[in-house]
Design an enzyme around this catalytic site. Structure first.
Site, PDB file in Angstrom:
ATOM      1  N   ASP A 155     -16.035  88.409  86.278  1.00 54.22           N
ATOM      2  CA  ASP A 155     -15.322  87.596  85.281  1.00 54.22           C
ATOM      3  C   ASP A 155     -16.358  86.782  84.508  1.00 54.22           C
ATOM      4  O   ASP A 155     -16.824  85.744  84.990  1.00 54.22           O
ATOM      5  CB  ASP A 155     -14.319  86.657  85.965  1.00 54.22           C
ATOM      6  N   LYS A 181      -9.397  87.890  79.485  1.00 49.63           N
ATOM      7  CA  LYS A 181      -8.869  86.838  80.340  1.00 49.63           C
ATOM      8  C   LYS A 181      -8.859  85.544  79.540  1.00 49.63           C
ATOM      9  O   LYS A 181      -9.766  85.292  78.746  1.00 49.63           O
ATOM     10  CB  LYS A 181      -9.756  86.732  81.586  1.00 49.63           C
ATOM     11  N   LYS A 215      -5.617  89.304  81.860  1.00 49.75           N
ATOM     12  CA  LYS A 215      -5.541  88.337  82.954  1.00 49.75           C
ATOM     13  C   LYS A 215      -5.373  86.921  82.423  1.00 49.75           C
ATOM     14  O   LYS A 215      -6.329  86.310  81.955  1.00 49.75           O
ATOM     15  CB  LYS A 215      -6.808  88.408  83.823  1.00 49.75           C
TER      16      LYS A 215
END
Lengths: 293, 302, 481
Positions: B139, B202, B238
């Protein structure tokens, strides 16, 4: 040797020009002694048609003019009328008006033009609104001209009635087709000459003369006329015109009114010929401030 | 075919915030009841990236969370495990060990998370460290400062380089939407991330408010929808930060369903980044099964 | 109901337990419930499943006369009441409506077929708010009309349509009462119930008898109301054809009229528009209330260079619309209001096909019983297609492309109607250019189908005249001197 007088030809006013009626017909206006004064055009359906085409063509640009500029032009009409006052009074005298009545008719007409000249860049401030809706939108209502207005000028008033109906219409960005007083058309045609000399764009005002029995129903039923204004006509005539106006849902106004009275002018005469338009637009709030989470 | 920055700038549509809010409000009127609620709640559990990203993270904390990841609530049989645990690079090795022999993936933040204010070389090392220690997913954060300076090419290239450093690990690109301020920026950053090589986009680090609002997630989902329409390639999504209730999670799923379709309703393509969401979902599941409203005292808080 | 879903949404039905409906409804005249002189009743049908809900009185000329007499009798004391007291009655009505809002929403949906989501979130709250808004005007009329003498007109005859039954009743009754008029209202024959519930609320609010009279029936009832000699004002919302009939009927009678009629509104999308919100706007514009909306954005104009993209997105969005039982909280498109209207819509769809327009409808199952119509697009049509020219009043959208601003303004205005328009562009100066030039009473820029009590609504040209809502809505019910 006495001079031969040059007589005036009274023609109609369409699209900023002075044509004769399509029909070639005329009727004679006589003095109070019964002497012929002038041959006035007896307008036909085709003249109405041409006038509406001219008025429609002129409408968009007239409405888009700055309100201030429309005000200046209306004031210019008043100025030019003032300058040619005597000609109008003479016409009325020849028709049998007293000096005093003739004077009042023209003076009030000028005052009325000045009055509406002043409204041009103000009425929308008064009738518009910002509407506080419950959602994140900016919402406002303003006025827009209805478009092309058909007018039957008051038959009993050679100039004041015509100007009282015409001025609020054009002040508000409409263009007009006016059927002048049947009995007193001379002032109307001479007024067209004033308009012609006053920076009024061609087609904004169109003036037809002659009997109403052909022109009025044609105008009232014309599908490209947005609203219709008459004053001081008979109930039967009003009803029949109102029926003529139904097919395209023309807005129809019949004023029973004395144009000499102070209350015969006002904002509502402009407002009657305006549509209210409401516009919505979202208002963006900054960041995620309005999120529910 | 990945687009160049100039092509992205030409193609990225404008976003009207009020319109997005209305769309989201409409999604939030969807009523999820009965069987679809039970099914939805279990899907949510299975999409969670159970997360701890604190300066005070210890081995003990990470170990406990890893156990919870595949033992959400043993009193109810056949509950799914979460999708992944999400930790700092220094904890990857431990998490990998704790979760061997499970389906739970290891995700690691990297690239000088959460600020991203480090040189590219450091970010690459950070990423490689996590991958070498066994991270299945990375991430990363984008350089918001560079983005706001208008250096879109820099942002694009950085993502592309990190993607390369990821090797087989899937790359989630964190936009940190709370710092991008406008939905127009969120959309542009989404398009840049997608074309630079993101497997997932995300919303947030969880360190900045607002985080994963429905409005922001919707805007990012639309970017994914467009990319799929143009290329046929699926990108994952996400939302992270701020989704702590089952109801909100279900509304997010409805949104995914309506914007992208049912194909995205698996943890391969959709994740929730959350720390406390799982327990609220468990409370709802218990209520569904027992008929009684649940108490948090009966659910473990690791 | 859709095909092949991994995660289908289970039905989520709004409860009908808490509503109270009578088996048979009398007429509400002079504060009492009276049986119709005609002795005739007609059934009100739930269009979602064709079940019978209640029997409604069919008022005849005699009933209309009774109602008008009651309103006339009530007029002097109502118009003479202190304006602040009139206001309090209206506030009361607004509050009771709010208290009963869920019941009203459920009945609206049962009787008319609109999705509960809309009746609950849009129709009923807007109706309550409308009473609230006009209540406050009652004692402030001097501020609305400076320098003029303000008087009520007298007895207002009000005829409302079936697409927003309660909301239209509120739009008509609230400003009329605030300005001191008394009212005889006739709801549409397929949707009388919420008007009758409103009568119960009016009763509960203790409004003096005869101030509001509600009579039910068909076109003949409405016609008797329009032609009643003691009516001072006609307020009508409905079709342009009937509007013209009313105009003819009242010519020369001195009755004032406001007409809110049909439309064929243009929704214009430019290539710089926020495209996804524009697609939402298209959906709200044409599929809101099954397209039974006079201001529906039924003519879509898309700039040619983005047409494929917009159509692709629109089709995708349509796949996520739920068509079905209107009582299901997830339903986006409910039932068509009546069998008759469904026939009309279907005949337009077949005309569109016959004229060679390309049709698109998403695949989805419709309930076996009840009146339903799939959301429908007609792609690549021209200004000359019948479906582009005529008001369909259903979930049917026509899509045309354009190249330049001037072209789209001309085409948008190329209709006898002028009710509403939508413009989608990111450029401010272009928005104002368009909103100025579009001949329509309401222009939505970067939004569509928004309504508010403070916002005047009404059309240009054959869409009628007069405005409802806002300060401008007061003018329809007052005599100024």
């Amino acid at each position: 040797m006495s001079r031969i007088e040059v007589l005036k030809t009274y023609k109609v006013y369409i699209g900023g020009q002075f044509p004769r009626t399509e029909s070639g017909r005329y009727h004679t206006i006589t003095s109070k002694k019964g002497e012929p004064l002038a041959n006035v055009c007896l307008c036909s359906r085709k003249d109405v048609r041409n006038a509406v085409v001219a008025a429609r063509k002129a409408q968009g640009a007239w409405a888009e003019r700055a309100a201030f500029n429309r005000g200046q032009i209306l004031y210019r009409i008043a100025e030019m009328l003032e300058g040619r006052k005597s000609q109008f009074i003479e016409e009325l005298l020849s028709l049998g008006f007293t000096q005093k009545n003739a004077q009042t008719e023209i003076d009030l007409s000028i005052e009325r033009l000045v009055y509406y000249a002043g409204w041009c860049d103000k009425y929308n401030q008064i009738v518009s609104s910002v509407n506080p809706v419950s959602s994140a939108h900016f919402n406002f209502s303003t006025c827009e001209p209805m478009g092309v207005i058909g007018i039957i000028a008051d038959n009993n008033s050679p100039l004041l009635g015509l100007i009282s109906s015409l001025a609020p219409a054009i002040a508000g960005g409409n263009t007009v087709v006016v059927l002048s007083s049947v009995d007193y058309p001379l002032n109307a045609v001479t007024f067209a000459e004033v308009l012609h000399a006053s920076d009024v764009p061609g087609g904004v005002v169109n003036i037809l003369t002659g009997s109403l029995h052909e022109t009025a129903p044609t105008l009232a039923s014309h599908m490209d006329i947005n609203a219709f204004v008459a004053s001081n006509i008979s109930h039967e005539f009003s009803t029949s015109l109102q029926l003529n106006a139904v097919d395209n849902l023309k807005r129809f106004f019949h004023y029973t009114i004395d144009w000499n009275q102070q209350n015969s002018q006002g904002l509502h005469f402009i407002g009657d010929l305006q549509e209210v338009k409401t516009t919505w637009h979202p208002i963006e709030q900054i960041g995620g401030a309005t999120s529910s989470y | 075919m990945a687009k160049t920055i100039s092509q992205i700038l030409l193609d990225t549509p404008k976003v009207d915030k009020v319109g997005v809010e209305e769309r989201v409000a409409r999604i939030q009127t969807r009523s999820v009841k009965g069987p679809s609620k039970s099914q939805g709640l279990k899907m949510v559990l299975n999409m969670i990236d159970l997360t701890t990203l604190e300066g005070k993270d210890t081995q003990g904390k990470v170990r406990q969370m890893c156990y919870k990841a595949h033992h959400l609530h043993d009193a109810i049989p056949n509950l799914p495990a979460v999708a992944a645990v999400c930790v700092y690079p220094s904890m990857v090795k431990l998490a990998k060990k704790e979760l061997r022999n499970t389906q739970v993936k290891i995700a690691s933040v990297s690239t000088a998370f959460p600020s991203g204010q480090a040189p590219l070389e450091v970010k690459i090392i950070d990423t490689k460290f996590a991958v070498d220690n066994g991270a299945d997913e990375i991430d990363m954060v984008i350089s918001r400062g560079r983005f706001l300076q208008g250096e879109f090419q820099y942002v694009y290239d950085e993502i592309a380089q990190i993607k390369e450093a990821c090797g087989k690990a899937r790359l989630k690109v964190i936009l940190e939407t709370g710092e991008l301020a406008t939905l127009d920026n969120v959309r542009l950053a989404s398009d840049i991330a997608i074309h630079a090589g993101a497997d997932f986009i995300k919303t947030s680090t969880g360190k900045i408010q607002p985080a994963a609002t429905m409005q922001v997630t919707y805007t990012m989902l639309m970017a994914i929808q467009d990319h799929f329409a143009e290329t046929g390639n699926m990108i994952g999504m996400k939302p992270a930060g701020g989704i702590s209730t089952a109801k909100l999670a279900l509304h997010n799923l409805i949104m995914v369903k309506e914007v992208l379709g049912d194909d995205w309703l698996t943890n391969e393509w959709f994740r929730f980044g959350a720390s406390s969401l799982a327990n609220d979902v468990l409370m709802q599941i218990i209520k569904n099964e027992s008929g009684y409203y649940a108490s948090p005292d009966y659910i473990s808080i690791d | 109901m859709k095909n092949k879903e991994k995660w289908p949404l289970s039905p989520s039905m709004e409860s009908t337990q808490h509503i109270s409906l009578k088996k048979q409804y009398a007429l509400f005249i002079d504060g009492k419930w009276v049986a119709p002189n005609s002795g005739k009743y007609f059934p009100s049908i739930n269009p979602a499943d064709e079940s019978h809900i209640a029997d409604i009185s069919h008022a005849n000329e005699k009933d209309v006369d009774l109602a008008v007499r009651a309103a006339r009798k009530a007029f002097p004391s109502w118009s003479g009441l202190a304006p602040s007291e009139r206001a309090k009655y209206l506030f009361r009505i607004a509050r009771i409506m709010q208290e009963k809002s869920r019941e009203l929403a459920v009945i609206e949906t049962l009787d008319g077929g609109k999705p509960i989501r809309e009746s609950r979130d849009i129709d009923v709250p807007l109706a309550c708010n409308h009473f609230f808004y006009y209540a406050g005007w009652a004692d402030k009329l001097a501020y609305a009309f400076p320098n003029r003498q303000v008087e009520p007109l007298g007895v207002a005859g009000q005829i409302i349509p079936w697409n927003f039954p309660l909301l239209m009743a509120a739009w008509k009754i609230a400003p009329a009462l605030a300005t001191g008029n008394t009212v005889v209202l006739k709801p549409a024959e397929t949707t009388s119930l919420t008007a009758l519930k409103l009568a119960e609320i009016i009763e509960e609010a203790g409004l003096p008898k005869g101030v509001v009279n509600i009579i039910t029936g068909f076109g003949d009832t409405g016609s008797a109301l329009v032609n009643h000699p003691d009516i001072n004002k006609i307020a009508f919302t409905g079709s342009t054809n009937v509007g013209k009939i009313i105009q003819r009927a009242i010519a020369g009678t001195g009755k004032k009229a406001t007409l809110e009629l049909g439309g064929k509104s243009a929704n214009i999308i430019f290539d710089d528009a926020p495209i996804d919100q524009a697609v939402e706007g298209i959906v709200n514009g044409i599929f809101f209330n099954q397209g039974h909306v006079c201001c529906a954005g039924s003519r879509l104009f898309v700039q040619e260079n983005i047409a494929d993209k917009v159509i692709r997105k629109l089709k995708l969005r349509m796949k996520s619309l739920y068509v079905g039982n209107p009582l299901d909280k997830n339903t986006d498109i409910g039932a068509i209001n009546s069998k008759e209207q469904l026939k009309t819509i279907e005949s337009y769809i077949s005309i569109g096909k016959k004229e060679g327009a390309e049709i698109y409808q998403p695949a989805c199952d419709l309930p076996k019983k009840g009146f339903y119509c799939l959301p429908t697009l007609f792609l690549h049509v021209a200004q000359s297609h019948t479906v582009v020219q005529e008001e369909i009043f259903g979930p049917v959208l026509t899509i045309q492309t354009f190249r330049t601003i001037d072209e789209v303004i001309q085409k948008a205005n190329n209709t006898p109607y002028g009710l509403a328009a939508g413009v989608w562009t990111d450029k401010g100066s272009r928005i104002f250019n368009l909103t100025t030039k579009l001949k329509a009473g309401v222009v939505w820029a970067n939004t569509y189908n928004k309504f508010d009590p403070t916002s005047p609504f009404g059309g240009y040209k054959e869409s009628g005249f007069g405005r409802e809502g806002g300060i401008h809505g007061l003018a329809a019910y007052v005599k100024l001197s």
